[in-house]
Design a protein around this motif. Structure first.
Motif, mmCIF file in Angstrom:
data_model
loop_
_atom_site.group_PDB
_atom_site.id
_atom_site.type_symbol
_atom_site.label_atom_id
_atom_site.label_comp_id
_atom_site.label_asym_id
_atom_site.label_seq_id
_atom_site.Cartn_x
_atom_site.Cartn_y
_atom_site.Cartn_z
ATOM 1 N N ASN A 349 0.848 -1.162 0.085
ATOM 2 C CA ASN A 349 0.137 -0.120 0.103
ATOM 3 C C ASN A 349 0.805 1.384 0.180
ATOM 4 O O ASN A 349 0.422 2.310 0.367
ATOM 5 C CB ASN A 349 -0.839 -0.026 1.187
ATOM 6 C CG ASN A 349 -0.266 -0.231 2.479
ATOM 7 O OD1 ASN A 349 0.905 -0.107 2.754
ATOM 8 N ND2 ASN A 349 -0.774 -0.175 3.714
ATOM 9 N N SER A 351 2.691 4.723 -1.063
ATOM 10 C CA SER A 351 2.105 5.715 -1.873
ATOM 11 C C SER A 351 2.949 6.942 -1.507
ATOM 12 O O SER A 351 3.658 7.047 -0.517
ATOM 13 C CB SER A 351 0.569 6.046 -1.663
ATOM 14 O OG SER A 351 0.387 6.362 -0.307
ATOM 15 N N VAL A 377 -1.450 12.302 -5.117
ATOM 16 C CA VAL A 377 -1.075 11.122 -4.453
ATOM 17 C C VAL A 377 -1.145 9.827 -5.349
ATOM 18 O O VAL A 377 -1.976 9.721 -6.153
ATOM 19 C CB VAL A 377 -1.983 10.682 -3.347
ATOM 20 C CG1 VAL A 377 -1.904 9.531 -2.560
ATOM 21 C CG2 VAL A 377 -2.175 11.863 -2.230
ATOM 22 N N VAL A 378 -0.028 9.109 -5.304
ATOM 23 C CA VAL A 378 0.186 7.909 -6.269
ATOM 24 C C VAL A 378 0.451 6.437 -5.450
ATOM 25 O O VAL A 378 1.144 6.427 -4.948
ATOM 26 C CB VAL A 378 1.291 8.317 -7.256
ATOM 27 C CG1 VAL A 378 1.537 6.885 -8.071
ATOM 28 C CG2 VAL A 378 1.179 9.459 -8.006
ATOM 29 N N ASP A 379 -0.398 5.632 -5.751
ATOM 30 C CA ASP A 379 -0.429 4.376 -5.292
ATOM 31 C C ASP A 379 0.308 3.384 -6.306
ATOM 32 O O ASP A 379 0.631 3.727 -7.442
ATOM 33 C CB ASP A 379 -1.610 3.718 -4.737
ATOM 34 C CG ASP A 379 -2.638 3.680 -5.670
ATOM 35 O OD1 ASP A 379 -2.460 3.973 -6.853
ATOM 36 O OD2 ASP A 379 -3.711 3.256 -5.370
ATOM 37 N N LYS A 382 -1.917 3.259 -9.678
ATOM 38 C CA LYS A 382 -1.520 4.780 -10.568
ATOM 39 C C LYS A 382 -0.350 4.806 -10.931
ATOM 40 O O LYS A 382 -0.158 5.471 -12.070
ATOM 41 C CB LYS A 382 -2.246 5.706 -9.491
ATOM 42 C CG LYS A 382 -2.345 6.816 -10.172
ATOM 43 C CD LYS A 382 -2.741 8.059 -9.354
ATOM 44 C CE LYS A 382 -3.114 9.407 -9.954
ATOM 45 N NZ LYS A 382 -3.421 10.329 -8.990
ATOM 46 N N PHE A 391 7.162 8.201 -8.167
ATOM 47 C CA PHE A 391 6.976 6.761 -7.207
ATOM 48 C C PHE A 391 8.116 5.946 -7.061
ATOM 49 O O PHE A 391 8.306 5.691 -6.274
ATOM 50 C CB PHE A 391 5.632 6.400 -7.941
ATOM 51 C CG PHE A 391 5.263 4.983 -6.916
ATOM 52 C CD1 PHE A 391 4.501 4.881 -5.938
ATOM 53 C CD2 PHE A 391 5.510 3.693 -7.657
ATOM 54 C CE1 PHE A 391 4.120 3.725 -5.278
ATOM 55 C CE2 PHE A 391 5.359 2.695 -6.924
ATOM 56 C CZ PHE A 391 4.695 2.565 -5.838
#
Length: 679
Positions: A349, A351, A377-379, A382, A391
């Protein structure tokens, strides 16, 4: 009285003026005559007894002439049996060397009559001095009508020329499949030395591509024709004939229909395309542009043309599909994503917030949408769909270069794939050990940031990326790419990847195309096309701003896509040099090839697709034979099943019969080597 006196004169009186030959001189004359007769007898005895075989052989050679029958090379067929590379009949000019002295005197006349430079003719003559005198040489590979007229009209004063029927190679026009098929040319000294006596000066052999890889299989075995000639060298009868054995034809994995779509997609562009079946390793299409026309090499390319090709800034002789070692850009993020889930270096998880840039080790690194507000916000999902650099910068910093290097190697980068083509390059996956060994310094942590998005010292080839993406989608099974259809014992490399990892990574690649990602333009209705785009820098942006935005410094565009999402049947890797945006430029190319694949598959399923094996035009007005789908020998494939350790980059025909080719060969590649000079 007078008569009495006459009767009384002594007999010696009448002979007192006789000049008699002294006895000594008579003896000398007798001995001279006897000696001459003895010498004549000795000469006759030597001629008739001692040297009888020699002169009988010379007489036989004057009467009997051996003419080679050159075996045609085997054809190359596509997977459906259509002819891709064929032969056409032609004539070469053969120079007989039975009487070297007389031939050498006639060289100026021969050069003028055949319109060839005297210097070139003398060079060929000197190169053949080490050959047996009875072995002729080819001095002009392609005879013109004027050459034939000259030879026939000068049979009396120049009886050393003969016409030799040969089979010239004919390729599809415009460089179609040029780097896959390769081309043929006169053998080099290096090839002769490596052939263990099977090749001789003047032979035609494969120089690049499949022509070189399977040369022994394609060559066949020459025959011989013995004829009787008269005093001016004209044939007046035949004695015996040994027929030539044609070379074996090879059926390829190449699909002509997909190859044609790929060729058209690269018209006027620099780049490469590879389409393959990840389940089997069969290469369905392979294109590299720009490309030379192999037909130009089928006879003899001029030194000027060869020099031009070697100095061509676009490097037309480079097979970009297996030799272009370039930064893979964001396509490498699939390696990073797989390594993240497998190593659990960061939580699933994990991010980050992307404002369009980030600072690492005192230096600012930009995202590809720098100046546009960033991704927010990037997980994990994405990050793949939107290809967020921030990321993966953070991910690379946390993983470190050695973990990245380990997974990149295990997923197929940094070493050759084992395709059955010569001169494949291995690419490069950097590591701490590599930089210490090569540059004798330590690895800097800031370098990992660049590698984590497929930049820095990292390089790969289009074929490697196709195999890597296909292998990940297949759950860690990496098949050996090959170009021979129905090959046995295809090698593979396995690297265990958890099902959950495969599901998350492939779901991300599905989103790249189908969820408004960076390759949304590649979407296909009814087909689960997945993939990853990439734009790789050629030079740093700061440097480019200083030297100006020249075309040669534009980013390279990458896209690797496959379908369907699970158990893929086809994977396509696209490289467009100076294309800038991989999703926008490379994505549609892969889409069109995959669509062509499924369209053809649907027609076959519905019984609407048929292959026409009748004669068709190769492009020069002459047909290529393909009357029926011929049987094809099954060729064995050998390859190690373990992952390989990385490797750092680093005249026409002879008359003597060749040994029969082996019925089966290995698809293992030849050692890496430079493209050979065709002269």
């Amino acid at each position: 009285m007078q008569s009495g006196l006459a009767r009384g004169v002594p007999v010696s009186y009448w002979f007192r003026n006789d000049n008699r030959l002294p006895q000594g001189r008579l003896s000398v004359a007798s001995y001279v005559i006897i000696g001459m007769i003895a010498l004549l007898l000795l000469g006759f005895w030597k001629l008739q007894v001692i040297d009888s075989d020699k002169y009988a052989l010379m007489a036989e050679r004057n009467r009997v002439r051996s003419i080679p029958i050159i075996a045609p090379r085997g054809r190359l067929l596509d997977r459906d049996g259509r002819v891709l590379v064929d032969n056409y009949p032609s004539f070469s000019v053969l120079l007989l060397r039975d009487d070297p002295g007389q031939v050498e005197k006639s060289l100026p006349q021969i050069a003028e009559g055949l319109n060839v430079p005297l210097s070139d003719l003398r060079e060929q003559w000197d190169a053949a001095r080490g050959l047996p005198k009875f072995q002729p040489i080819v001095i002009k590979p392609e005879a013109t009508k004027a050459d034939v007229a000259f030879i026939e009209s000068h049979r009396t004063d120049v009886p050393y020329l003969e016409m030799l029927m040969v089979h010239r190679r004919r390729y599809l026009p415009g460089g179609f499949m040029a780097h896959v098929s390769g081309y043929v040319g006169e053998v080099s000294e290096k090839q002769i030395e490596a052939s263990d006596g099977r090749l001789r000066p003047g032979d035609i052999a494969g120089k690049t591509g499949l022509e070189r890889q399977y040369n022994d299989l394609l060559m066949g075995t020459d025959g011989m024709r013995r004829v009787i000639v008269n005093s001016i060298g004209k044939e007046v009868g035949r004695l015996s004939q040994q027929e030539a054995v044609p070379g074996k034809q090879i059926q390829l994995t190449i699909d002509y229909d997909l190859q044609q779509v790929a060729e058209q997609a690269l018209q006027g562009r620099k780049g490469a395309i590879v389409a393959m079946d990840p389940r089997t390793g069969e290469v369905l299409a392979m294109v590299s542009r720009p490309a030379p026309d192999p037909n130009d090499f089928a006879i003899r390319v001029s030194k000027e043309e060869w020099k031009r090709l070697n100095e061509d800034p676009d490097r037309a002789l480079l097979n970009r599909a297996i030799q272009a070692q370039l930064a893979p850009g964001s396509v490498f993020k699939i390696v990073m994503a797989t390594a993240m889930l497998e190593t659990k270096a960061v939580p699933e998880n994990f991010s980050v917030f992307c404002p369009g840039y980030a600072t690492f080790y005192g230096r600012m690194f930009k995202c590809h949408i720098f100046g546009k507000g960033g991704h927010g916000v990037v997980d994990f999902h994405k990050a793949i769909v939107q290809s967020c650099d921030i990321f993966f910068y953070n991910l690379g910093m946390r993983m470190g270069i050695d973990k990245i290097s380990y997974y990149a190697m295990k997923l197929g980068l940094g070493h050759r794939t084992g395709i059955d083509l010569p001169s494949e390059e291995p690419g490069l996956v950097p590591s701490e050990e590599w930089v210490q060994r090569v540059f004798h310094r330590k690895w800097y942590a800031g370098e990992t940031i660049s590698v984590s998005i497929g930049q820095g010292a990292l390089t790969s080839t289009p074929l490697q990326l196709a195999r890597m993406i296909g292998g990940v989608a297949m759950g860690g099974v990496f098949k050996q790419p090959h170009l021979v259809k129905d090959a046995r014992n295809v090698g593979e490399e396995r690297f265990a990847i958890a099902d959950a990892t495969v599901e998350k990574v492939t779901q991300g690649m599905y989103g790249v195309v189908n969820e408004g990602g960076t390759a949304a333009g590649a979407r296909l209705q009814g087909i689960e096309l997945c993939g990853k785009s990439g734009s790789a820098q050629v030079i740093g942006y700061n440097t480019r701003d200083k030297v100006g935005r020249q075309a040669r410094f534009k980013d390279n565009a990458w896209f690797v896509g496959y379908a369907p999402r699970r158990d893929p049947e086809i994977v396509v890797s696209v490289l467009i040099e100076e294309g800038e945006h991989g999703g926008a430029v490379g994505g549609p190319v892969a889409r069109d090839i995959i669509k062509a694949y499924y369209d053809k598959k649907a027609k076959k399923t519905q019984g609407q697709y048929t292959v026409d094996y009748k004669r068709y035009d190769l492009g020069d007005g002459s047909p290529a034979a393909g009357a029926a789908k011929p049987p094809v020998d099954r060729l064995a494939v050998t390859h190690t099943k373990e992952a390989k350790a990385p490797q750092q980059p680093g005249g026409a025909n002879r008359p003597a019969a060749r040994k029969p080719a082996e019925p089966a060969v290995s698809v293992a590649p030849l050692p890496a080597a430079d493209i050979e000079n065709p002269h």
